[in-house]
Design a protein around this motif. Sequence first.
Motif, mmCIF file in Angstrom:
data_model
loop_
_atom_site.group_PDB
_atom_site.id
_atom_site.type_symbol
_atom_site.label_atom_id
_atom_site.label_comp_id
_atom_site.label_asym_id
_atom_site.label_seq_id
_atom_site.Cartn_x
_atom_site.Cartn_y
_atom_site.Cartn_z
ATOM 1 N N MET A 1 0.842 -1.198 0.000
ATOM 2 C CA MET A 1 0.000 0.000 0.000
ATOM 3 C C MET A 1 0.874 1.245 0.000
ATOM 4 O O MET A 1 1.813 1.363 0.782
ATOM 5 C CB MET A 1 -0.907 0.026 1.235
ATOM 6 C CG MET A 1 -1.813 1.263 1.286
ATOM 7 S SD MET A 1 -2.792 1.379 2.785
ATOM 8 C CE MET A 1 -1.545 1.986 3.939
ATOM 9 N N PHE A 4 -0.594 8.251 -1.118
ATOM 10 C CA PHE A 4 -0.600 9.325 -2.096
ATOM 11 C C PHE A 4 -0.901 10.639 -1.381
ATOM 12 O O PHE A 4 -1.960 10.782 -0.754
ATOM 13 C CB PHE A 4 -1.640 9.064 -3.186
ATOM 14 C CG PHE A 4 -1.287 7.927 -4.102
ATOM 15 C CD1 PHE A 4 -0.554 8.155 -5.258
ATOM 16 C CD2 PHE A 4 -1.675 6.625 -3.809
ATOM 17 C CE1 PHE A 4 -0.221 7.106 -6.114
ATOM 18 C CE2 PHE A 4 -1.338 5.570 -4.656
ATOM 19 C CZ PHE A 4 -0.611 5.817 -5.807
ATOM 20 N N LEU A 24 -8.577 6.181 -5.106
ATOM 21 C CA LEU A 24 -7.334 5.579 -4.619
ATOM 22 C C LEU A 24 -7.595 4.643 -3.449
ATOM 23 O O LEU A 24 -6.994 3.559 -3.355
ATOM 24 C CB LEU A 24 -6.349 6.678 -4.220
ATOM 25 C CG LEU A 24 -5.778 7.497 -5.384
ATOM 26 C CD1 LEU A 24 -5.011 8.700 -4.864
ATOM 27 C CD2 LEU A 24 -4.881 6.630 -6.268
ATOM 28 N N GLU A 25 -8.478 5.033 -2.557
ATOM 29 C CA GLU A 25 -8.817 4.166 -1.425
ATOM 30 C C GLU A 25 -9.491 2.887 -1.904
ATOM 31 O O GLU A 25 -9.250 1.806 -1.349
ATOM 32 C CB GLU A 25 -9.700 4.916 -0.435
ATOM 33 C CG GLU A 25 -8.948 6.029 0.305
ATOM 34 C CD GLU A 25 -9.833 6.814 1.243
ATOM 35 O OE1 GLU A 25 -9.296 7.534 2.105
ATOM 36 O OE2 GLU A 25 -11.084 6.728 1.109
ATOM 37 N N ARG A 27 -8.787 1.348 -4.442
ATOM 38 C CA ARG A 27 -7.725 0.509 -4.997
ATOM 39 C C ARG A 27 -6.743 0.049 -3.922
ATOM 40 O O ARG A 27 -5.687 -0.507 -4.243
ATOM 41 C CB ARG A 27 -7.007 1.268 -6.118
ATOM 42 C CG ARG A 27 -7.863 1.419 -7.381
ATOM 43 C CD ARG A 27 -7.389 2.583 -8.251
ATOM 44 N NE ARG A 27 -8.157 2.678 -9.497
ATOM 45 C CZ ARG A 27 -9.392 3.167 -9.576
ATOM 46 N NH1 ARG A 27 -10.012 3.611 -8.480
ATOM 47 N NH2 ARG A 27 -10.027 3.227 -10.737
ATOM 48 N N HIS A 29 -5.203 1.903 -1.428
ATOM 49 C CA HIS A 29 -4.127 2.798 -1.034
ATOM 50 C C HIS A 29 -4.640 3.888 -0.100
ATOM 51 O O HIS A 29 -5.841 4.153 -0.022
ATOM 52 C CB HIS A 29 -3.474 3.417 -2.266
ATOM 53 C CG HIS A 29 -2.857 2.398 -3.176
ATOM 54 N ND1 HIS A 29 -1.632 1.823 -2.924
ATOM 55 C CD2 HIS A 29 -3.328 1.820 -4.316
ATOM 56 C CE1 HIS A 29 -1.359 0.948 -3.876
ATOM 57 N NE2 HIS A 29 -2.367 0.924 -4.734
ATOM 58 N N ALA A 220 -6.604 7.791 -11.193
ATOM 59 C CA ALA A 220 -6.213 6.832 -10.153
ATOM 60 C C ALA A 220 -5.539 5.611 -10.767
ATOM 61 O O ALA A 220 -4.529 5.123 -10.245
ATOM 62 C CB ALA A 220 -7.432 6.419 -9.333
ATOM 63 N N ASP A 221 -6.091 5.110 -11.851
ATOM 64 C CA ASP A 221 -5.472 3.952 -12.514
ATOM 65 C C ASP A 221 -4.038 4.269 -12.939
ATOM 66 O O ASP A 221 -3.130 3.439 -12.766
ATOM 67 C CB ASP A 221 -6.295 3.536 -13.739
ATOM 68 C CG ASP A 221 -7.576 2.810 -13.380
ATOM 69 O OD1 ASP A 221 -7.673 2.288 -12.259
ATOM 70 O OD2 ASP A 221 -8.484 2.769 -14.233
ATOM 71 N N VAL A 224 -1.681 4.543 -9.810
ATOM 72 C CA VAL A 224 -1.382 3.213 -9.236
ATOM 73 C C VAL A 224 -0.430 2.438 -10.150
ATOM 74 O O VAL A 224 0.437 1.703 -9.674
ATOM 75 C CB VAL A 224 -2.689 2.436 -8.988
ATOM 76 C CG1 VAL A 224 -2.400 0.986 -8.621
ATOM 77 C CG2 VAL A 224 -3.508 3.108 -7.879
ATOM 78 N N SER A 225 -0.563 2.641 -11.454
ATOM 79 C CA SER A 225 0.326 1.929 -12.383
ATOM 80 C C SER A 225 1.778 2.334 -12.194
ATOM 81 O O SER A 225 2.687 1.559 -12.482
ATOM 82 C CB SER A 225 -0.098 2.183 -13.835
ATOM 83 O OG SER A 225 0.299 3.477 -14.288
ATOM 84 N N LEU A 227 3.293 2.521 -9.523
ATOM 85 C CA LEU A 227 3.856 1.745 -8.434
ATOM 86 C C LEU A 227 4.423 0.419 -8.908
ATOM 87 O O LEU A 227 5.188 -0.224 -8.182
ATOM 88 C CB LEU A 227 2.790 1.486 -7.364
ATOM 89 C CG LEU A 227 2.104 2.718 -6.763
ATOM 90 C CD1 LEU A 227 1.022 2.278 -5.800
ATOM 91 C CD2 LEU A 227 3.107 3.644 -6.099
ATOM 92 N N GLU A 228 4.050 0.010 -10.111
ATOM 93 C CA GLU A 228 4.539 -1.263 -10.648
ATOM 94 C C GLU A 228 5.973 -1.110 -11.118
ATOM 95 O O GLU A 228 6.386 -0.037 -11.551
ATOM 96 C CB GLU A 228 3.652 -1.714 -11.810
ATOM 97 C CG GLU A 228 2.200 -1.911 -11.438
ATOM 98 C CD GLU A 228 2.001 -2.974 -10.386
ATOM 99 O OE1 GLU A 228 2.771 -3.960 -10.389
ATOM 100 O OE2 GLU A 228 1.087 -2.815 -9.552
#
Length: 232
Positions: A1, A4, A24-25, A27, A29, A220-221, A224-225, A227-228
């Motif tokens: 997690m 942000f 975001l939450e 998802r 995070h 948001a997508d 989050v991407s 972070l990969e």
Amino acid sequence: MATFVLIPGAGGDAWQWHLLVLELEARGHEAIAVTLPSGDESAGWHEYADAVVEAIGRRRDDLVLVAQSLAGFTAPLVVDRLPVRLIVLLNAMVPLPGETGNAWWADTGQPAAAEAYAASIGLPPDAAGDDRVVYFHDVPEPIVDEAYRRGEPQQTMTPMSQSFALSAWPDVPTRVVAGRDDRLFPATFQQRIARKRLDLEADVIPGGHMVALSHPAELADLLVSYLEPQVG
């Protein structure tokens, strides 16, 4: 997690992030929407950075700073105070060492870029003074109405005369996100500034300047991407 940390632009209102916080939450995070002391005549860039650090509170080791618009001057100042994993510049001003907020506009050629973009999509010259046209053109009407009910956020000019205090951009991974339909900072303008000042390519997504209100799920997508693990 990840956590942000969402830093607003002019007006310093955390409300602009409320839809993105939910996304975001959802998802998995944490999201912290920051309120800046933008109406305080005594507050400048360092006081804005203080507000970010205070909003974060307890120490976290997986911080992602998301800086909207004017917050491009603030987010880098947080890096030497907290362990920041990533800076994301969202339709943001990218300052050079010693540059003031007032000088940034002419230094980057923003006025001409915005004027040219407005003409290319058929906006009349006087549209530049209409916030609904410039900032909220793609935001759902109920959200726009709520924004206006809240009243106009206050923004002093105090920080704008202060120089960006860092000698270089922080040595932290940075991503640049440009709204495809941004009428204040057109996407092509943002791409040019990102290449010239940071040697980075901007990721372009649907939405205008207030993309966190118009396309929060898509934003948001993308966040989050980041972070990969990156390949190449």
